[in-house]
Scaffold this motif. Structure first.
Motif, PDB file in Angstrom:
ATOM      1  N   MET A  47     107.918  -7.060  64.965  1.00 53.89           N
ATOM      2  CA  MET A  47     106.481  -7.048  65.239  1.00 53.89           C
ATOM      3  C   MET A  47     106.207  -6.316  66.553  1.00 53.89           C
ATOM      4  SD  MET A  47     104.303  -8.772  67.450  1.00 53.89           S
ATOM      5  CE  MET A  47     105.086 -10.320  67.900  1.00 53.89           C
ATOM      6  N   LYS A  48     106.988  -6.644  67.590  1.00 49.37           N
ATOM      7  CA  LYS A  48     106.763  -6.006  68.897  1.00 49.37           C
ATOM      8  C   LYS A  48     107.030  -4.504  68.835  1.00 49.37           C
ATOM      9  CE  LYS A  48     107.564  -9.901  71.966  1.00 49.37           C
ATOM     10  NZ  LYS A  48     108.425 -10.455  73.015  1.00 49.37           N
ATOM     11  N   ARG A  49     108.103  -4.128  68.163  1.00 48.02           N
ATOM     12  CA  ARG A  49     108.436  -2.699  68.047  1.00 48.02           C
ATOM     13  C   ARG A  49     107.344  -1.944  67.303  1.00 48.02           C
ATOM     14  NH1 ARG A  49     110.076  -0.354  63.841  1.00 48.02           N
ATOM     15  NH2 ARG A  49     110.938  -2.199  62.808  1.00 48.02           N
ATOM     16  N   GLU A  50     106.912  -2.501  66.190  1.00 48.37           N
ATOM     17  CA  GLU A  50     105.905  -1.807  65.385  1.00 48.37           C
ATOM     18  C   GLU A  50     104.578  -1.662  66.139  1.00 48.37           C
ATOM     19  OE1 GLU A  50     106.056  -0.268  62.560  1.00 48.37           O
ATOM     20  OE2 GLU A  50     107.906  -0.954  61.604  1.00 48.37           O
ATOM     21  N   LEU A  51     104.190  -2.705  66.849  1.00 46.72           N
ATOM     22  CA  LEU A  51     102.893  -2.618  67.536  1.00 46.72           C
ATOM     23  C   LEU A  51     102.960  -1.658  68.722  1.00 46.72           C
ATOM     24  CD1 LEU A  51     101.507  -6.240  67.255  1.00 46.72           C
ATOM     25  CD2 LEU A  51     101.197  -4.302  65.761  1.00 46.72           C
ATOM     26  N   GLU A  54     102.947   1.846  66.862  1.00 46.43           N
ATOM     27  CA  GLU A  54     101.705   2.201  66.146  1.00 46.43           C
ATOM     28  C   GLU A  54     100.469   2.184  67.018  1.00 46.43           C
ATOM     29  OE1 GLU A  54     101.296  -0.430  62.814  1.00 46.43           O
ATOM     30  OE2 GLU A  54     102.908   0.552  61.696  1.00 46.43           O
ATOM     31  N   LEU A  55     100.431   1.270  67.986  1.00 42.06           N
ATOM     32  CA  LEU A  55      99.194   1.110  68.775  1.00 42.06           C
ATOM     33  C   LEU A  55      99.420   1.291  70.266  1.00 42.06           C
ATOM     34  CD1 LEU A  55      97.795  -2.119  67.016  1.00 42.06           C
ATOM     35  CD2 LEU A  55      97.168   0.242  66.514  1.00 42.06           C
ATOM     36  N   ASN A  56     100.687   1.463  70.669  1.00 43.01           N
ATOM     37  CA  ASN A  56     101.052   1.623  72.080  1.00 43.01           C
ATOM     38  C   ASN A  56     100.732   0.395  72.932  1.00 43.01           C
ATOM     39  OD1 ASN A  56     102.203   3.242  74.147  1.00 43.01           O
ATOM     40  ND2 ASN A  56     100.140   3.551  74.992  1.00 43.01           N
ATOM     41  N   ILE A  57     100.825  -0.799  72.355  1.00 41.40           N
ATOM     42  CA  ILE A  57     100.599  -2.002  73.158  1.00 41.40           C
ATOM     43  C   ILE A  57     101.885  -2.833  73.239  1.00 41.40           C
ATOM     44  CG2 ILE A  57      98.110  -2.124  72.768  1.00 41.40           C
ATOM     45  CD1 ILE A  57      98.639  -4.242  70.603  1.00 41.40           C
ATOM     46  N   SER A  58     102.029  -3.508  74.384  1.00 42.18           N
ATOM     47  CA  SER A  58     103.177  -4.398  74.593  1.00 42.18           C
ATOM     48  C   SER A  58     102.687  -5.836  74.470  1.00 42.18           C
ATOM     49  CB  SER A  58     103.760  -4.188  75.990  1.00 42.18           C
ATOM     50  OG  SER A  58     104.180  -2.843  76.124  1.00 42.18           O
ATOM     51  N   ILE A  59     103.297  -6.545  73.543  1.00 39.64           N
ATOM     52  CA  ILE A  59     102.829  -7.894  73.222  1.00 39.64           C
ATOM     53  C   ILE A  59     103.348  -8.904  74.243  1.00 39.64           C
ATOM     54  CG2 ILE A  59     102.880  -9.709  71.455  1.00 39.64           C
ATOM     55  CD1 ILE A  59     101.328  -7.011  70.807  1.00 39.64           C
ATOM     56  N   SER A  81     103.590 -13.110  59.584  1.00 36.97           N
ATOM     57  CA  SER A  81     102.474 -12.795  60.482  1.00 36.97           C
ATOM     58  C   SER A  81     102.599 -13.526  61.818  1.00 36.97           C
ATOM     59  CB  SER A  81     101.143 -13.137  59.810  1.00 36.97           C
ATOM     60  OG  SER A  81     101.037 -14.527  59.622  1.00 36.97           O
ATOM     61  N   PHE A  82     102.013 -12.906  62.810  1.00 32.62           N
ATOM     62  CA  PHE A  82     101.986 -13.463  64.168  1.00 32.62           C
ATOM     63  C   PHE A  82     100.558 -13.440  64.674  1.00 32.62           C
ATOM     64  CE2 PHE A  82     106.307 -12.120  63.622  1.00 32.62           C
ATOM     65  CZ  PHE A  82     107.067 -12.999  64.384  1.00 32.62           C
ATOM     66  N   LEU A  83     100.184 -14.493  65.392  1.00 34.66           N
ATOM     67  CA  LEU A  83      98.895 -14.512  66.083  1.00 34.66           C
ATOM     68  C   LEU A  83      99.129 -13.933  67.473  1.00 34.66           C
ATOM     69  CD1 LEU A  83      97.760 -18.158  65.227  1.00 34.66           C
ATOM     70  CD2 LEU A  83      97.104 -16.038  64.045  1.00 34.66           C
ATOM     71  N   ILE A  84      98.308 -12.988  67.854  1.00 32.00           N
ATOM     72  CA  ILE A  84      98.506 -12.300  69.130  1.00 32.00           C
ATOM     73  C   ILE A  84      97.220 -12.396  69.949  1.00 32.00           C
ATOM     74  CG2 ILE A  84      98.942 -10.048  70.193  1.00 32.00           C
ATOM     75  CD1 ILE A  84     100.584  -9.476  67.583  1.00 32.00           C
ATOM     76  N   ARG A  85      97.349 -12.959  71.111  1.00 32.87           N
ATOM     77  CA  ARG A  85      96.169 -13.128  71.964  1.00 32.87           C
ATOM     78  C   ARG A  85      96.276 -12.376  73.268  1.00 32.87           C
ATOM     79  NH1 ARG A  85      92.676 -16.330  69.903  1.00 32.87           N
ATOM     80  NH2 ARG A  85      93.355 -17.803  68.314  1.00 32.87           N
ATOM     81  N   ASP A  86      97.442 -11.850  73.560  1.00 33.95           N
ATOM     82  CA  ASP A  86      97.588 -11.158  74.837  1.00 33.95           C
ATOM     83  C   ASP A  86      98.546  -9.992  74.694  1.00 33.95           C
ATOM     84  OD1 ASP A  86      97.203 -10.665  77.517  1.00 33.95           O
ATOM     85  OD2 ASP A  86      98.730 -12.104  78.174  1.00 33.95           O
ATOM     86  N   TYR A  87      98.120  -8.864  75.205  1.00 35.61           N
ATOM     87  CA  TYR A  87      98.990  -7.693  75.186  1.00 35.61           C
ATOM     88  C   TYR A  87      98.656  -6.812  76.377  1.00 35.61           C
ATOM     89  CZ  TYR A  87      94.829  -5.575  73.060  1.00 35.61           C
ATOM     90  OH  TYR A  87      93.550  -5.139  72.822  1.00 35.61           O
ATOM     91  N   ILE A  88      99.570  -5.919  76.701  1.00 35.90           N
ATOM     92  CA  ILE A  88      99.361  -4.994  77.815  1.00 35.90           C
ATOM     93  C   ILE A  88      99.134  -3.609  77.236  1.00 35.90           C
ATOM     94  CG2 ILE A  88     100.382  -4.031  79.919  1.00 35.90           C
ATOM     95  CD1 ILE A  88     102.239  -6.472  79.974  1.00 35.90           C
ATOM     96  N   GLY A  89      98.156  -2.915  77.779  1.00 31.49           N
ATOM     97  CA  GLY A  89      97.878  -1.541  77.351  1.00 31.49           C
ATOM     98  C   GLY A  89      96.587  -1.467  76.556  1.00 31.49           C
ATOM     99  N   GLU A  90      96.121  -0.224  76.387  1.00 31.75           N
ATOM    100  CA  GLU A  90      94.926   0.033  75.593  1.00 31.75           C
ATOM    101  C   GLU A  90      95.374   0.392  74.185  1.00 31.75           C
ATOM    102  OE1 GLU A  90      91.538   0.223  76.297  1.00 31.75           O
ATOM    103  OE2 GLU A  90      92.083  -0.793  78.167  1.00 31.75           O
ATOM    104  N   VAL A  91      94.677  -0.110  73.187  1.00 24.22           N
ATOM    105  CA  VAL A  91      95.024   0.226  71.807  1.00 24.22           C
ATOM    106  C   VAL A  91      94.756   1.711  71.569  1.00 24.22           C
ATOM    107  CG1 VAL A  91      94.419  -0.153  69.393  1.00 24.22           C
ATOM    108  CG2 VAL A  91      94.558  -2.103  70.950  1.00 24.22           C
ATOM    109  N   LEU A  92      95.773   2.418  71.121  1.00 26.12           N
ATOM    110  CA  LEU A  92      95.645   3.844  70.799  1.00 26.12           C
ATOM    111  C   LEU A  92      95.857   4.046  69.302  1.00 26.12           C
ATOM    112  CD1 LEU A  92      97.817   5.674  73.514  1.00 26.12           C
ATOM    113  CD2 LEU A  92      95.345   5.316  73.509  1.00 26.12           C
ATOM    114  N   LEU A  93      95.190   5.046  68.773  1.00 28.23           N
ATOM    115  CA  LEU A  93      95.393   5.406  67.361  1.00 28.23           C
ATOM    116  C   LEU A  93      96.570   6.372  67.303  1.00 28.23           C
ATOM    117  CD1 LEU A  93      92.061   6.401  65.594  1.00 28.23           C
ATOM    118  CD2 LEU A  93      93.697   4.656  64.944  1.00 28.23           C
ATOM    119  N   ILE A  94      97.730   5.869  66.942  1.00 25.33           N
ATOM    120  CA  ILE A  94      98.900   6.755  66.888  1.00 25.33           C
ATOM    121  C   ILE A  94      99.217   7.139  65.444  1.00 25.33           C
ATOM    122  CG2 ILE A  94     101.359   6.976  67.411  1.00 25.33           C
ATOM    123  CD1 ILE A  94     100.878   5.107  69.800  1.00 25.33           C
TER     124      ILE A  94
END
Ligand SMILES: Nc1nc2c([nH]c(=O)n2[C@H]2C[C@H](O)[C@@H](COP(=O)(O)OP(=O)(O)OP(=O)(O)O)O2)c(=O)[nH]1
Length: 129
Positions: A47-51, A54-59, A81-94
């Motif tokens: 999950m962390k690798r894919e996000l 795909e989105l350039n965010i660190s969970i 599935s994982f519930l995610i409430r906190d991440y570092i970075g801006e979501v990018l369309l990759i």
């Protein structure tokens, strides 16, 4: 059976959905961001690798939610599935065509992959912390 992880990323009461690349399987349909489990990887690592890819965010803040199986015409998936409430970075369309933050109740306005509906319906029922 292919194993896939997906992130249910919250921003206040909205969740992020992403439109699949037109040139891939199910192109143009909306999904929860994520992807296939690789050999030797845990579902959390996947999950962390894919996000990141795909989105350039660190969970940072996440918890395992539920897994659900779905049978498409030609193959089966098990989605973790994982519930995610906190991440570092801006979501990018990759990789995706588009992303939307939606109120889960509005899911029917989008052509969402069938395998993802159990997650969204459970969120709508308020079955999460
Ligand atoms: N990423 C993701 N895939 C999902 C979801 N729901 C669902 O049925 N799937 C299916 C679509 C794909 O067949 C598979 C995930 O593969 P993928 O498309 O993310 O990975 P990939 O880049 O390796 O794709 P490909 O080899 O099939 O083209 O799981 C979801 O919410 N997120």
């Amino acid at each position: 059976m292919i194993e896939v992880t997906a992130g249910i990323i919250f921003k206040n009461d909205k969740i992020l959905i992403a439109k699949r690349p037109y040139d891939k399987k199910f192109g143009g349909k909306w999904e929860l961001p994520g992807g296939k489990l690789e050999v030797g990887e845990s579902i959390e690592e996947c999950m962390k690798r894919e996000l990141k890819e795909e989105l350039n965010i660190s969970i940072r803040g996440h918890e395992y939610y539920i897994s659900s199986d779905h049978e498409y015409d030609t193959f089966k998936v098990r989605i973790h599935s994982f519930l995610i409430r906190d991440y570092i970075g801006e979501v990018l369309l990759i990789e995706h065509e588009d992303i939307h933050w939606i109120n889960p109740e509005d899911y029917q306005n989008y052509d969402i992959l069938a395998a993802d509906l159990p997650f969204i319906k459970k969120i709508i029922r308020g079955e999460y912390e």
